[in-house]
Each structure stands twice: as C-alpha cells, then as structure tokens.
Write a protein that holds these residues in place. Structure first.
Motif, PDB file in Angstrom:
ATOM      1  N   PRO A 101       0.820  -1.228   0.000  1.00  0.00           N
ATOM      2  CA  PRO A 101       0.000   0.000   0.000  1.00  0.00           C
ATOM      3  C   PRO A 101       0.848   1.270   0.000  1.00  0.00           C
ATOM      4  N   GLU A 102       0.300   2.301  -0.583  1.00  0.00           N
ATOM      5  CA  GLU A 102       0.962   3.612  -0.581  1.00  0.00           C
ATOM      6  C   GLU A 102       0.677   4.299   0.757  1.00  0.00           C
ATOM      7  N   VAL A 103       1.743   4.695   1.437  1.00  0.00           N
ATOM      8  CA  VAL A 103       1.599   5.291   2.777  1.00  0.00           C
ATOM      9  C   VAL A 103       2.430   6.571   2.846  1.00  0.00           C
ATOM     10  N   GLU A 104       2.159   7.352   3.864  1.00  0.00           N
ATOM     11  CA  GLU A 104       2.905   8.593   4.069  1.00  0.00           C
ATOM     12  C   GLU A 104       4.087   8.342   4.995  1.00  0.00           C
ATOM     13  N   ASN A 105       5.143   9.122   4.780  1.00  0.00           N
ATOM     14  CA  ASN A 105       6.335   9.026   5.614  1.00  0.00           C
ATOM     15  C   ASN A 105       6.054   9.556   7.013  1.00  0.00           C
ATOM     16  N   LEU A 106       6.632   8.894   8.017  1.00  0.00           N
ATOM     17  CA  LEU A 106       6.518   9.372   9.393  1.00  0.00           C
ATOM     18  C   LEU A 106       7.809  10.084   9.787  1.00  0.00           C
ATOM     19  N   ASN A 107       7.671  11.175  10.497  1.00  0.00           N
ATOM     20  CA  ASN A 107       8.861  11.893  10.970  1.00  0.00           C
ATOM     21  C   ASN A 107       9.552  11.097  12.077  1.00  0.00           C
ATOM     22  N   PRO A 108      10.878  11.050  12.070  1.00  0.00           N
ATOM     23  CA  PRO A 108      11.607  10.316  13.118  1.00  0.00           C
ATOM     24  C   PRO A 108      11.454  11.017  14.468  1.00  0.00           C
ATOM     25  N   ALA A 165      -1.847 -10.248   1.079  1.00  0.00           N
ATOM     26  CA  ALA A 165      -3.005  -9.394   0.761  1.00  0.00           C
ATOM     27  C   ALA A 165      -3.805  -9.078   2.018  1.00  0.00           C
ATOM     28  N   LYS A 166      -3.984 -10.079   2.855  1.00  0.00           N
ATOM     29  CA  LYS A 166      -4.711  -9.889   4.111  1.00  0.00           C
ATOM     30  C   LYS A 166      -3.975  -8.915   5.029  1.00  0.00           C
ATOM     31  N   MET A 167      -2.647  -9.066   5.130  1.00  0.00           N
ATOM     32  CA  MET A 167      -1.848  -8.182   5.981  1.00  0.00           C
ATOM     33  C   MET A 167      -1.946  -6.727   5.531  1.00  0.00           C
ATOM     34  N   CYS A 168      -1.919  -6.520   4.200  1.00  0.00           N
ATOM     35  CA  CYS A 168      -1.859  -5.152   3.674  1.00  0.00           C
ATOM     36  C   CYS A 168      -3.224  -4.492   3.537  1.00  0.00           C
ATOM     37  N   MET A 169      -4.298  -5.252   3.779  1.00  0.00           N
ATOM     38  CA  MET A 169      -5.648  -4.673   3.674  1.00  0.00           C
ATOM     39  C   MET A 169      -5.848  -3.580   4.718  1.00  0.00           C
ATOM     40  N   ALA A 170      -5.076  -3.649   5.811  1.00  0.00           N
ATOM     41  CA  ALA A 170      -5.203  -2.648   6.882  1.00  0.00           C
ATOM     42  C   ALA A 170      -4.292  -1.441   6.664  1.00  0.00           C
ATOM     43  N   ASN A 171      -3.606  -1.368   5.510  1.00  0.00           N
ATOM     44  CA  ASN A 171      -2.723  -0.248   5.164  1.00  0.00           C
ATOM     45  C   ASN A 171      -1.631   0.024   6.207  1.00  0.00           C
TER      46      ASN A 171
END
Length: 707
Positions: A479-486, A620-626
């Motif tokens: 999934p496409e996600v946003e970067n988290l700040n360290p 697929a199951k793991m990534c369904m939760a983004n």
C-alpha cells in the motif's frame, strides 16, 4: 556434396552478413517447397523480400538471378524453368526429428519451432490407457479373490499418474537384469484432481548428477517428487529412493543414534557382530562381518553422522538429546541428516533451505557439491541453485525441459533460446503473410491460377504455428503510505526472558528504525530473531528496558504461521470478507490482485492453493489494513523465484520502514541497507553488510571441519 550443402555454401557466399536464423529459415523454405515451385518467379515470391533485407548492395534483377540459380541447384535439370514433374527418390528414410536436432546450436540448444515435436498431440490414447489399467486392476482383484471395483474419478487433492512403459525394460527389471543407475521416466502424465500437471513428459536423471527442479508455484513439482518416491512411476526396483518430506517421529532415541540407525546394512552388521561374538562356533562368520565392517568404514560412521548433525546446527548436547525433546523444525533437520547419512541412489529434497538458518544453508551447499549419487532438489533459493546443481529441470506448460549448468546459466540459455525462437516465429509469420497476400491478390486471376494453387498447397504444408511462450511477470504491490517523521521506532536497553525459561534471550539491546529503514536480521536459529520481532510489534513485553513507537505507526506483521492459520475451507474473496467485512467485493478482488491472486484463482478454496499462493493471500490480508511499517519473518518460504524477485522490488518501492528476517541471500542483497546479527543474547549492526557476514560464517565452518 549434396544439393542442400551446395545451396548453403552459395547462400553464405552471396550473403555473408545473413543472420544464421534467417539463413536456416530460407533453407527450410526452399527445401520444403522445392517441388511446388513452378519456376524461379515462385522462388523470388517466397524468399526475395527477405534476401533484399540482408543485401542492400544487390538489385532486384540480381536477386531474381540468384533465385533462378538456387532453383537450378535444387533441381539440376530445371534450369530455373522446368515445372515440377519429378520426385526425388531418397536412398534412405529422412527423420524430421533428426533434421531438427542438426539445427541445434551447441551454445543455446535452440531448436527450430518448425520441427518441434512437443506441439504434437499425445502419443498415448488416454481412453485406451484407462481401459487397460481397469482391466489390469480387475485381473489382479480376481487373483486375490476380491470383487472387482469401479475406477473412481480423481477428485480435488488426489494426484494420479500414468506412464507408457517399454515391455523390454519391464521384463529386464522383473528379472533383475537391469542394473543401470540412470533413471528414465518417459511419456508419462500426472494429474491433480481434474487439473493436468504433466502430459507426455520425459524425465531423465543420470547417476551422479545434481538436478535443480524449478518452475512456478502450483505446477506440480512437489506432486512429482511424491509420485517418484511413492513408486507411482516406473523406476528400476534396484534403485533406492529417499524423499525428505516428513519430520522424524519423536521418541527416546538420541539424535546421533537416530541418524546411525537409518543405515540398515550397517546396523545389520553390528547386530551380527554382537550375536556372533557370543557364539564361539560362529568365528568364521564373525570374521566375514569384520571384513564387511572394515570395507564400509563402519568405525568412521559415528564421526560422519556427528559431522552432518553439527553442520545442520546440532550442538554436542543436542546430538545426545532424545528426539522427542526437539521442535518440528529441528526434527525436519534430523530427517535431512538421516537422508544425507544414508546416501540413497536418488535423494529427493523439497525446499531443504526452508528449515535452515544461513549458516546451515552455507554448510549444506558445500556438502551437496560433493554428493556422490543422484540428487533432485526443489528450491526457490536463487543462490542455492547457483551453487549446488549441475543441471536444471524446468517445469512449464505440462512438460520438463533439461538445461546443463546452474540456475544462472539456465536463465541465460533460456533467454537466448526464447529470443531465437521468437525471431524464427516472426520470420515464419512474415513468410506466411507474404504468401497469403499473393494468394489474395491473384486468387481470381486466371493466368495465375496454377501459381495460386501452388501457394495454397505450400501454406497447407506448413505446420500449425504457436506463439513463443511468454514469461508471466509477477507483480506485488504494497500500500501507498505517508512518511513518518523520526523517531519512528526505538528499542532502548531491552532485556527479555521467557517466564518459564532460565535463559535470557536478549540482554540490553538498543536499536532504532525510521520510515526509510531496510533492516535485515540474521543469525542462527534459536538466537532470538523472532522474539525480537514480537517485542517490537508488542506481542511480547520486555523484561527490562523500553520500546517506543511513533503515535502514527501501524505495523504489518507477516510470518509463515499466518499462512498455516488461514481459513482453508473458504474462497480467497470470502476470507477477505470475513476479515474486513462491509466492503465492496471489487475491493477484495483488487487487493488480492495486487499480490497475484486474480481471476478464477480468487474464487478458489484456500486449501486448493499451493504454498506460495497461500503466502500471497496472507500478504493481501496483511496489507488490507494499510500498514506503514512492515515486519517480515521468513516471508520467502514457499515463494517461487519470480515471486521472491517481485517481493524485493515491492519492498524497495514501499515508502514505509521494513525489518526483515530471512535466510534468502538474494533477497537480503536486494533490499538490505543495514544488517543486524542476532546471537549470544545481543543484536549488533555489522559493518560490511552480508559479504562480511558470509565471510565470518565460512571461516567458522572451515575451522569446525579442520578439527
């Protein structure tokens, strides 16, 4: 010198820059259609366009004159004008298969697709074979006094095999006259339920060769190994076969004795030695036993068994422990040790690296390089396949193709083979199109009627063409996600010990990870790799120290246990619906499709999928939760090579962080930016990456071998 040899020489002389495949194509056209050519004009129509492409310095008139010359060479009495009224009388029968074999290049094993026999229908009449098997079954039942039973149609999860056998070979085997150690399984079929896995296939295993058996998941590699080990396919009875598939049953036998007892001949001699030594009248027999024990170097057997166990990770204490004290993974290692010690004539290994850590894999690679008998191994470990096999068996389109060399050589050879076949296919299609254009153009021209009929006959003689097979490209998409700040993840002075155990698994471990981390954790089994992952995701609580997460951190955790815990009696789509209810069916199918579970496969029962396909469903199951941070614990088990490559590419494209535990060297090299080594209660980052780690491991193995 034959007419064709003169023609080949003339072609090379007039067109020195002609491509070898094109030259072969021109020769085939002329040889196959010579009797249909009415005059040199027909020859020009057939090959003139191709000759113009390879000879820019020749005019149309030059090419036409050459076409006349070629026809004269093939039909010496025609002078380029005589109509075909004669047939060449052959001194001996011509075998088209032999002609095709002569066109095979030494380097790339390229066969003309005009001559390939694999596109023919099966030589075996399936219905006749089924009737014959039914009659044989009834005959056997009458002998045994049993009532005849009807032959049931195979259902799902049931594999069946049939084979056309030589009467001569069958008789020789029955009489015990066949002593060859080579294995030839020819013209056999294998089906799994209603799905045909292999049809009219051939498998030839030469003694002393090491075969890597590769192919996409679900095509039947494991099924074939079971067929061979279960004697469902005809193999000479004097050849011993061992298939490492099931773990050793746990009992009070110590590990070292469990390995020694698998050598029946050795144990029989030891039993006789013990028995005869108590009876003075058996002194002669006892002497013979001593000679036999000396011949097989029985005194070295315990040491050899111990070396094998040590190489697979068993310490001295573990070698002296009872088999019932080991987990399933260690019992599988014990089964592998027994197989290596017993040295059967044919050893069948199915994914042997799945149960091993990197150190044991490196040892096994080196050990199998000197394997004395025949080896057939299914593996998806690219480095293992580059190191161990002398040959590659490639399963595809219901047949098995053999290639000399390791996996890297197989990839190069097959790539060149497909390129050459594609060029030849395109050239033949261009020829067919050109002839068809001539037919369409002059179909209703009375003056050209004879020539049109000749062209039509020429097309009818050409074999039915099939496009060159294309490799199915595997694509995985996280999934496409946003970067988290360290800071995203901090492990601070963490210590852990299981409440029921005495040993401290991890002690004062301090680590950190960010959204762009690509961390690979390596180390021997039992040193705390999986424990560390469970501490990071919060499944376990540290005995001491702290683990801090970014408030937006969302883990996606994958382990092989997830594959085992999938619901097996529902379809892939239904499984996703149960886990994430209330969404459109299209969304479930789109998610499954992101991991290669598309079309009818998405509607299949999970139990019917191969191990690799189940792994994709788990992804697929793991990534369904983004998730925005992936924790992957041995994700490559059961994945084929193409899917492992796709996994590496998908991980590199993922915008979140990744921590990976794996023993697949190629995947580690693809994605690793930081290598953590887990052992002796600590986790340390190692400078020099995997190359340095492998160097350390190889030095340890060499040091242990020299003791």
């Amino acid at each position: 010198m034959s007419h064709m040899e003169i023609l080949k020489k003339e072609l090379r002389k007039e067109f020195p820059s002609i491509d070898k495949d094109l030259q072969t194509y021109v020769e085939d056209v002329l040889a196959s259609s010579v009797e249909d050519f009415e005059n040199s004009e027909d020859v020009y129509e057939a090959i003139g366009e191709i000759l113009h492409e390879v000879a820019n310095d020749k005019s149309e008139n030059d090419i036409r004159m050459l076409c006349t010359k070629f026809l004269t060479i093939l039909r010496p009495h025609s002078n380029g004008t005589e109509k075909p009224g004669m047939r060449k009388i052959l001194a001996a029968p011509v075998n088209l298969g032999d002609m095709a074999a002569e066109q095979t290049t030494d380097v790339f094993d390229v066969q003309s697709i005009w001559m390939q026999g694999r596109n023919e229908t099966s030589k075996v009449d399936a219905k006749k074979l089924e009737k014959a098997e039914a009659k044989l079954q009834q005959k056997l039942e009458r002998r045994e006094g049993a009532k005849p039973t009807t032959v049931a149609v195979p259902v799902l999860q049931t594999a069946s095999a049939s084979q056309v056998m030589s009467k001569k070979d069958t008789k020789m085997d029955a009489k015990g006259q066949s002593r060859s150690m080579d294995i030839r399984i020819e013209n056999f079929d294998v089906a799994f339920g209603d799905k045909v896995l292999l049809q009219s296939a051939d498998l030839i295993l030469s003694t002393g060769r090491r075969y890597g058996f590769v192919g996409r998941n679900g095509l039947g590699k494991t099924t074939l190994l079971r067929m061979i080990s279960g004697k469902q396919l005809q193999i000479p009875s004097h050849i011993s076969i061992l298939h490492v598939e099931q773990e050793v049953v746990g009992d009070d036998t110590i590990a070292l004795d469990s390995v020694l007892e698998c050598d029946e001949k050795l144990n029989d001699l030891w039993r006789k030695e013990k028995e005869y030594s108590k009876d003075p009248s058996k002194s002669n027999e006892l002497t013979e036993v001593y000679h036999e024990l000396q011949a097989i170097e029985a005194d070295k057997a315990p040491a050899r068994a111990s070396i094998i166990l040590a190489g697979l990770g068993f310490t001295k204490e573990m070698q002296a422990a009872q088999t019932r004290t080991f987990s399933g993974g260690w019992r599988m290692r014990l089964a592998l040790a027994r197989a290596l010690f017993s040295r059967p004539d044919l050893l069948l290994l199915d994914e042997p690296t799945n149960m091993l850590d990197i150190k044991a894999i490196i040892w096994l690679e080196k050990y199998l390089q000197n394997w004395p008998t025949t080896l057939m191994v299914v593996s998806h470990d690219r480095n293992f396949l580059d190191t161990v096999p002398t040959d590659i068996l490639y399963l595809h389109t219901m047949r098995i193709d053999a290639y000399k060399g390791n996996y890297e050589n197989f990839v190069k050879t097959r790539t060149e083979k497909l390129k050459s076949q594609r060029r030849e296919f395109e050239a033949q299609m261009a020829h067919r199109s050109h002839v068809q254009e001539f037919i369409d153009r002059f179909r209703y021209n009375a003056n050209r009627a004879a020539s049109v009929q000749s062209k039509i006959k020429m097309l009818e003689k050409l074999p039915e063409l099939k496009p060159v097979e294309k490799d199915f490209e595997v694509s995985l998409k996280f999934p496409e996600v946003e970067n988290l700040n360290p800071p995203v993840l901090t492990v601070d002075e963490v210590t852990f010990k299981y409440p029921t155990g005495d040993r401290t698994i991890l002690c004062n471990v301090s680590l950190g990870a960010s959204s762009d981390s690509r961390i690979c954790i390596v180390g021997e089994n039992g040193q705390g790799k999986t424990t560390l992952l469970k501490l990071i995701i919060g499944t376990l609580t540290p005995t001491g120290g702290f683990i801090r997460h970014h408030r937006g951190l969302k883990f996606g955790y994958f382990s092989q246990h997830h594959v085992d815990q999938l619901e097996m009696n529902v379809s892939c789509v239904e499984l996703m619906q149960r886990e994430f209810p209330g969404r459109p069916v299209e969304e479930y199918r789109r998610q499954l499709g992101s991991f290669g579970i598309s079309g009818d496969m998405a509607l299949q029962i999970v139990a019917s999928l191969s191990g690799g396909q189940k792994s994709r469903v788990a992804f697929a199951k793991m990534c369904m939760a983004n998730p925005n941070f992936l924790i992957l614990d041995e994700p490559t088990n059961h994945l084929d090579i193409e899917t492992i490559e796709a996994l590496g590419k998908a991980v590199n494209k993922f915008l979140g962080g990744v921590i990976l535990v794996s023993h697949d060297e190629r995947l580690i090299r693809m994605i690793c930016k930081e290598l953590w080594v887990c052992g002796n209660g600590t986790v340390k980052s190692i400078e020099g990456g995997f190359d340095e780690y492998r160097r350390i491991i190889e030095a340890e193995i060499e040091a242990a071998a020299s003791k």
